[in-house]
Motif scaffolding. Sequence first.
Motif, PDB file in Angstrom:
ATOM      1  N   LEU A 140       0.855  -1.331   0.248  1.00  0.00           N
ATOM      2  CA  LEU A 140      -0.041  -0.068   0.010  1.00  0.00           C
ATOM      3  C   LEU A 140       0.902   1.198   0.193  1.00  0.00           C
ATOM      4  CD1 LEU A 140      -2.856  -0.828   2.595  1.00  0.00           C
ATOM      5  CD2 LEU A 140      -3.060  -0.674   0.172  1.00  0.00           C
ATOM      6  N   LYS A 141       0.528   2.174  -0.805  1.00  0.00           N
ATOM      7  CA  LYS A 141       1.381   3.314  -0.884  1.00  0.00           C
ATOM      8  C   LYS A 141       1.075   4.276   0.384  1.00  0.00           C
ATOM      9  CE  LYS A 141       1.549   3.390  -5.786  1.00  0.00           C
ATOM     10  NZ  LYS A 141       1.743   4.216  -7.167  1.00  0.00           N
ATOM     11  N   LYS A 142       1.910   5.216   0.443  1.00  0.00           N
ATOM     12  CA  LYS A 142       1.820   6.035   1.927  1.00  0.00           C
ATOM     13  C   LYS A 142       0.341   6.661   2.074  1.00  0.00           C
ATOM     14  CE  LYS A 142       5.585   5.357   3.977  1.00  0.00           C
ATOM     15  NZ  LYS A 142       5.710   5.050   5.416  1.00  0.00           N
ATOM     16  N   GLU A 143      -0.061   7.027   0.880  1.00  0.00           N
ATOM     17  CA  GLU A 143      -1.246   7.806   0.901  1.00  0.00           C
ATOM     18  C   GLU A 143      -2.519   7.036   1.410  1.00  0.00           C
ATOM     19  OE1 GLU A 143      -1.380   7.374  -3.989  1.00  0.00           O
ATOM     20  OE2 GLU A 143       0.218   8.275  -2.348  1.00  0.00           O
ATOM     21  N   LEU A 144      -2.395   5.692   0.754  1.00  0.00           N
ATOM     22  CA  LEU A 144      -3.333   4.895   1.213  1.00  0.00           C
ATOM     23  C   LEU A 144      -3.407   4.416   2.653  1.00  0.00           C
ATOM     24  CD1 LEU A 144      -3.653   2.591  -1.931  1.00  0.00           C
ATOM     25  CD2 LEU A 144      -5.073   4.495  -1.238  1.00  0.00           C
ATOM     26  N   GLN A 145      -2.314   4.248   3.233  1.00  0.00           N
ATOM     27  CA  GLN A 145      -1.824   3.886   4.639  1.00  0.00           C
ATOM     28  C   GLN A 145      -2.624   5.078   5.437  1.00  0.00           C
ATOM     29  OE1 GLN A 145       2.049   2.724   5.729  1.00  0.00           O
ATOM     30  NE2 GLN A 145       2.270   1.800   3.516  1.00  0.00           N
ATOM     31  N   ARG A 146      -2.336   6.164   5.334  1.00  0.00           N
ATOM     32  CA  ARG A 146      -2.702   7.294   5.833  1.00  0.00           C
ATOM     33  C   ARG A 146      -4.185   7.336   5.682  1.00  0.00           C
ATOM     34  NH1 ARG A 146       2.070  10.258   3.942  1.00  0.00           N
ATOM     35  NH2 ARG A 146       0.897  10.829   2.210  1.00  0.00           N
ATOM     36  N   HIS A 147      -4.836   7.243   4.580  1.00  0.00           N
ATOM     37  CA  HIS A 147      -6.166   7.270   4.554  1.00  0.00           C
ATOM     38  C   HIS A 147      -6.936   6.169   5.346  1.00  0.00           C
ATOM     39  CE1 HIS A 147     -10.167   7.752   2.513  1.00  0.00           C
ATOM     40  NE2 HIS A 147     -10.182   6.554   2.266  1.00  0.00           N
ATOM     41  N   LEU A 148      -6.439   4.952   5.483  1.00  0.00           N
ATOM     42  CA  LEU A 148      -6.922   3.795   6.541  1.00  0.00           C
ATOM     43  C   LEU A 148      -6.301   3.973   7.725  1.00  0.00           C
ATOM     44  CD1 LEU A 148      -6.309   0.918   4.024  1.00  0.00           C
ATOM     45  CD2 LEU A 148      -8.395   1.973   4.736  1.00  0.00           C
ATOM     46  N   ASN A 149      -5.462   4.781   7.799  1.00  0.00           N
ATOM     47  CA  ASN A 149      -4.918   5.023   9.552  1.00  0.00           C
ATOM     48  C   ASN A 149      -4.316   3.986   9.624  1.00  0.00           C
ATOM     49  OD1 ASN A 149      -4.288   6.603  11.673  1.00  0.00           O
ATOM     50  ND2 ASN A 149      -6.193   6.217  12.781  1.00  0.00           N
ATOM     51  N   VAL A 150      -3.495   3.294   9.287  1.00  0.00           N
ATOM     52  CA  VAL A 150      -2.817   1.862   9.494  1.00  0.00           C
ATOM     53  C   VAL A 150      -1.260   2.167   9.291  1.00  0.00           C
ATOM     54  CG1 VAL A 150      -4.797   0.610   9.065  1.00  0.00           C
ATOM     55  CG2 VAL A 150      -2.917   1.033   7.211  1.00  0.00           C
ATOM     56  N   GLY A 151      -0.679   1.352   9.880  1.00  0.00           N
ATOM     57  CA  GLY A 151       0.886   1.398   9.758  1.00  0.00           C
ATOM     58  C   GLY A 151       1.674   0.123   9.819  1.00  0.00           C
ATOM     59  N   PRO A 152       2.716  -0.132  10.041  1.00  0.00           N
ATOM     60  CA  PRO A 152       3.443  -1.588  10.275  1.00  0.00           C
ATOM     61  C   PRO A 152       2.899  -2.377  11.321  1.00  0.00           C
ATOM     62  CG  PRO A 152       5.013   0.291   9.729  1.00  0.00           C
ATOM     63  CD  PRO A 152       3.830   0.711  10.156  1.00  0.00           C
ATOM     64  N   GLY A 153       2.578  -3.466  11.091  1.00  0.00           N
ATOM     65  CA  GLY A 153       1.935  -4.552  12.254  1.00  0.00           C
ATOM     66  C   GLY A 153       0.454  -4.342  12.289  1.00  0.00           C
ATOM     67  N   ASP A 154      -0.259  -3.281  11.444  1.00  0.00           N
ATOM     68  CA  ASP A 154      -1.753  -3.271  11.820  1.00  0.00           C
ATOM     69  C   ASP A 154      -2.212  -4.190  10.879  1.00  0.00           C
ATOM     70  OD1 ASP A 154      -1.576  -1.306  13.527  1.00  0.00           O
ATOM     71  OD2 ASP A 154      -1.867   0.286  12.126  1.00  0.00           O
ATOM     72  N   GLN A 155      -3.486  -4.290  10.935  1.00  0.00           N
ATOM     73  CA  GLN A 155      -4.105  -5.518  10.193  1.00  0.00           C
ATOM     74  C   GLN A 155      -5.101  -4.751   9.289  1.00  0.00           C
ATOM     75  OE1 GLN A 155      -5.702  -8.689  12.680  1.00  0.00           O
ATOM     76  NE2 GLN A 155      -3.840  -9.742  12.314  1.00  0.00           N
ATOM     77  N   ILE A 156      -5.343  -5.542   8.167  1.00  0.00           N
ATOM     78  CA  ILE A 156      -6.345  -4.689   7.109  1.00  0.00           C
ATOM     79  C   ILE A 156      -7.434  -5.847   6.751  1.00  0.00           C
ATOM     80  CG2 ILE A 156      -6.670  -3.812   4.665  1.00  0.00           C
ATOM     81  CD1 ILE A 156      -3.920  -2.609   4.889  1.00  0.00           C
TER      82      ILE A 156
END
Length: 91
Positions: A14-30
């Motif tokens: 996931l690109k950074k902008e999508l990670q920010r949109h989902l409010n997720v980071g390393p170790g988080d689950q989707i």
Amino acid sequence: MTILTLTSKAQVTLKKELQRHLNVGPGDQIEVVALPNGKLEISAAKPSQEGGLEAFFGSFKNTHNVHLTLDEIQDSIEAGWSKGMRLDDDR
């Protein structure tokens, strides 16, 4: 629209902008839901708010550094207990 590329291991980053949109980071689950017509719906997996072991142990945080004796805890329970019932009553 963002286009992602599938790796040789069938993985997508996931690109950074999508990670920010989902409010997720390393170790988080989707969470991924397969929809009709070859579409996917992704969202940040929300941890269970009820009954999780982590939530239970997290409830023991002593943020005010207050230490009570067992008698003080019992007195506090009795003060908040409805209709004056004691925990050790045989009702």
